[in-house]
Design a protein around this motif. Structure first.
Motif, mmCIF file in Angstrom:
data_model
loop_
_atom_site.group_PDB
_atom_site.id
_atom_site.type_symbol
_atom_site.label_atom_id
_atom_site.label_comp_id
_atom_site.label_asym_id
_atom_site.label_seq_id
_atom_site.Cartn_x
_atom_site.Cartn_y
_atom_site.Cartn_z
ATOM 1 N N PRO A 54 -1.921 8.369 11.070
ATOM 2 C CA PRO A 54 -1.587 9.146 12.260
ATOM 3 C C PRO A 54 -0.832 8.320 13.300
ATOM 4 N N LYS A 55 -0.264 9.036 14.255
ATOM 5 C CA LYS A 55 0.429 8.392 15.380
ATOM 6 C C LYS A 55 -0.565 8.238 16.514
ATOM 7 N N ILE A 56 -0.705 7.019 16.994
ATOM 8 C CA ILE A 56 -1.627 6.715 18.080
ATOM 9 C C ILE A 56 -0.826 6.467 19.352
ATOM 10 N N VAL A 57 -1.219 7.135 20.441
ATOM 11 C CA VAL A 57 -0.533 6.995 21.719
ATOM 12 C C VAL A 57 -1.395 6.160 22.658
ATOM 13 N N ALA A 58 -0.783 5.150 23.254
ATOM 14 C CA ALA A 58 -1.476 4.296 24.220
ATOM 15 C C ALA A 58 -0.571 4.115 25.440
ATOM 16 N N PHE A 59 -1.134 3.498 26.480
ATOM 17 C CA PHE A 59 -0.382 3.284 27.708
ATOM 18 C C PHE A 59 -0.453 1.821 28.122
ATOM 19 N N VAL A 60 0.592 1.395 28.786
ATOM 20 C CA VAL A 60 0.707 -0.011 29.189
ATOM 21 C C VAL A 60 -0.542 -0.450 29.956
ATOM 22 N N GLY A 61 -1.091 -1.612 29.548
ATOM 23 C CA GLY A 61 -2.251 -2.171 30.215
ATOM 24 C C GLY A 61 -3.581 -1.776 29.602
ATOM 25 N N GLU A 62 -3.591 -0.790 28.710
ATOM 26 C CA GLU A 62 -4.834 -0.335 28.098
ATOM 27 C C GLU A 62 -5.279 -1.268 26.970
ATOM 28 N N CYS A 141 -2.551 -2.321 7.720
ATOM 29 C CA CYS A 141 -3.797 -3.057 7.494
ATOM 30 C C CYS A 141 -3.973 -3.239 5.989
ATOM 31 N N ALA A 142 -4.164 -4.479 5.555
ATOM 32 C CA ALA A 142 -4.301 -4.762 4.122
ATOM 33 C C ALA A 142 -5.344 -5.851 3.913
ATOM 34 N N ILE A 143 -5.876 -5.888 2.684
ATOM 35 C CA ILE A 143 -6.820 -6.951 2.305
ATOM 36 C C ILE A 143 -6.283 -7.659 1.057
ATOM 37 N N ARG A 144 -6.722 -8.887 0.872
ATOM 38 C CA ARG A 144 -6.330 -9.676 -0.314
ATOM 39 C C ARG A 144 -7.578 -10.210 -1.005
ATOM 40 N N ARG A 145 -7.586 -10.016 -2.325
ATOM 41 C CA ARG A 145 -8.628 -10.590 -3.181
ATOM 42 C C ARG A 145 -7.953 -11.171 -4.415
ATOM 43 N N ASN A 146 -8.212 -12.430 -4.669
ATOM 44 C CA ASN A 146 -7.632 -13.081 -5.848
ATOM 45 C C ASN A 146 -6.113 -12.888 -5.902
ATOM 46 N N ARG A 147 -5.484 -13.087 -4.768
ATOM 47 C CA ARG A 147 -4.018 -13.015 -4.624
ATOM 48 C C ARG A 147 -3.452 -11.608 -4.799
ATOM 49 N N LYS A 148 -4.329 -10.622 -4.949
ATOM 50 C CA LYS A 148 -3.865 -9.239 -5.058
ATOM 51 C C LYS A 148 -4.013 -8.545 -3.710
ATOM 52 N N LYS A 149 -2.957 -7.881 -3.313
ATOM 53 C CA LYS A 149 -2.918 -7.230 -2.008
ATOM 54 C C LYS A 149 -3.181 -5.734 -2.153
ATOM 55 N N LYS A 150 -4.033 -5.213 -1.279
ATOM 56 C CA LYS A 150 -4.327 -3.787 -1.271
ATOM 57 C C LYS A 150 -4.144 -3.264 0.158
ATOM 58 N N VAL A 151 -3.219 -2.336 0.309
ATOM 59 C CA VAL A 151 -2.973 -1.748 1.621
ATOM 60 C C VAL A 151 -4.036 -0.677 1.882
ATOM 61 N N ILE A 152 -4.711 -0.788 3.012
ATOM 62 C CA ILE A 152 -5.758 0.173 3.370
ATOM 63 C C ILE A 152 -5.182 1.338 4.166
ATOM 64 N N THR A 153 -4.386 1.010 5.145
ATOM 65 C CA THR A 153 -3.816 2.075 5.982
ATOM 66 C C THR A 153 -2.529 1.617 6.639
ATOM 67 N N ARG A 154 -1.689 2.602 6.945
ATOM 68 C CA ARG A 154 -0.498 2.385 7.758
ATOM 69 C C ARG A 154 -0.531 3.393 8.898
ATOM 70 N N LEU A 155 -0.132 2.976 10.070
ATOM 71 C CA LEU A 155 -0.134 3.890 11.213
ATOM 72 C C LEU A 155 0.956 3.500 12.196
ATOM 73 N N GLU A 156 1.271 4.446 13.071
ATOM 74 C CA GLU A 156 2.294 4.226 14.098
ATOM 75 C C GLU A 156 1.638 4.185 15.471
ATOM 76 N N LEU A 157 2.024 3.194 16.264
ATOM 77 C CA LEU A 157 1.559 3.083 17.640
ATOM 78 C C LEU A 157 2.725 3.362 18.574
#
Length: 287
Positions: A54-62, A141-157
């Protein structure tokens, strides 16, 4: 396994479609082959295909939380938070039980962290404090185990900027009471409107923009009052980030009385001048 099931569904739809002709077969086969290629490449690299979140909306200073949840069966693996288009692109790197600073981009220095006591629960969410406009972008956001990469999530800020508008009198401007509303450092650019005490919009000058503020815009707009109203509202709104700010200016009764008197005098003088002009024209025509 999920990718294999998706390929099987595609093949079933391909070979069980009737009356579609050779062109449909070729087009469908092309899509299947393209998907197979993507699956093979991702398998070779040890990367799972993940849809953008999802797209996450934030404001300066938060302070903002970018969510990332997975299942941890044993010890916490290496956790990588990266931002697209940044070099180095690392926003936070957790390895061997602690944060690794060497690869972290300086723009995130002392501003990003994980919720350490929740890592064993599979909560790999990243906290960004004192959010800035240039923090906008796509994160992974991704994790690595035994040199293998697994993407958990992608999001827009998306980071916006807002402030409380200022409404004040502009001195030295004739022809009525002139007010100016200033919306300082907004992003995206806001819209300024003026309302009277009945909530009706008041006609105003075109807005002026000042882009000297880094990454944001300062917008000003003026209105000159020609009708009596005891309150003026400056409304600054930006629908893209769902933000509205109001500033009110109350006009003293003394000014309203003097304003009404001036209007009456102006109308009376106008009527008198029109009457005199008509009388003179009538007199000249008669002669």
């Amino acid at each position: 396994m999920e990718q294999v099931n998706r390929v099987w569904v595609l093949f079933q739809s391909l070979f069980h479609t009737r009356g579609s002709g050779r062109s449909f077969f070729c087009a469908s086969a092309t899509h299947v082959l393209a998907f197979l290629l993507a699956v093979v490449l991702s398998s070779c690299r040890g990367i799972m295909l993940v849809d953008t979140g999802p797209k996450i909306v934030a404001f300066v200073g938060e302070t903002i939380l970018l969510p990332c949840i997975t299942t941890i069966n044993s010890e916490v693996p290496t956790v990588e938070w990266t931002k697209e288009g940044l070099f180095p692109n690392t926003a936070f790197l957790y390895r061997d039980g602690c944060e690794t600073f060497e690869m972290k981009n300086p723009v995130f220095q002392y501003r990003t962290n994980l919720i350490m006591h929740k890592l064993h629960d599979g909560n790999l969410s990243m906290v960004i404090s004192n959010v800035q406009l240039n923090d906008s972008g796509n994160y992974q956001c991704a994790i690595r185990r035994n040199r293998k990469k697994k993407v958990i999530t992608r999001l827009e800020l998306f980071v916006g900027a807002v402030s409380e508008p200022k409404l004040y009198v502009v001195p030295g401007v004739g022809g009525g009471l002139t007010l100016q509303c200033e919306a300082k450092c907004w992003f995206p650019e806001p819209r300024i409107t003026f309302l009277d005490n009945q909530g009706n919009e008041i006609s105003a000058e075109d807005p002026k923009r000042d882009g000297n503020s880094p990454g944001c815009l300062t917008v000003t707009r003026r209105v000159t009052l020609h009708t009596a109203t005891n309150r003026v509202i400056c409304r600054v709104q930006q629908p893209e980030i769902n933000q509205i700010r109001d500033s009110e200016f109350y006009i003293p009764d003394e000014y309203l009385r003097s304003c009404t008197l001036n209007i009456v005098i102006s109308v009376a003088v106008t009527i008198l001048l029109v009457t005199i002009t008509c009388a003179l024209v009538y007199f000249i025509v008669k002669r």
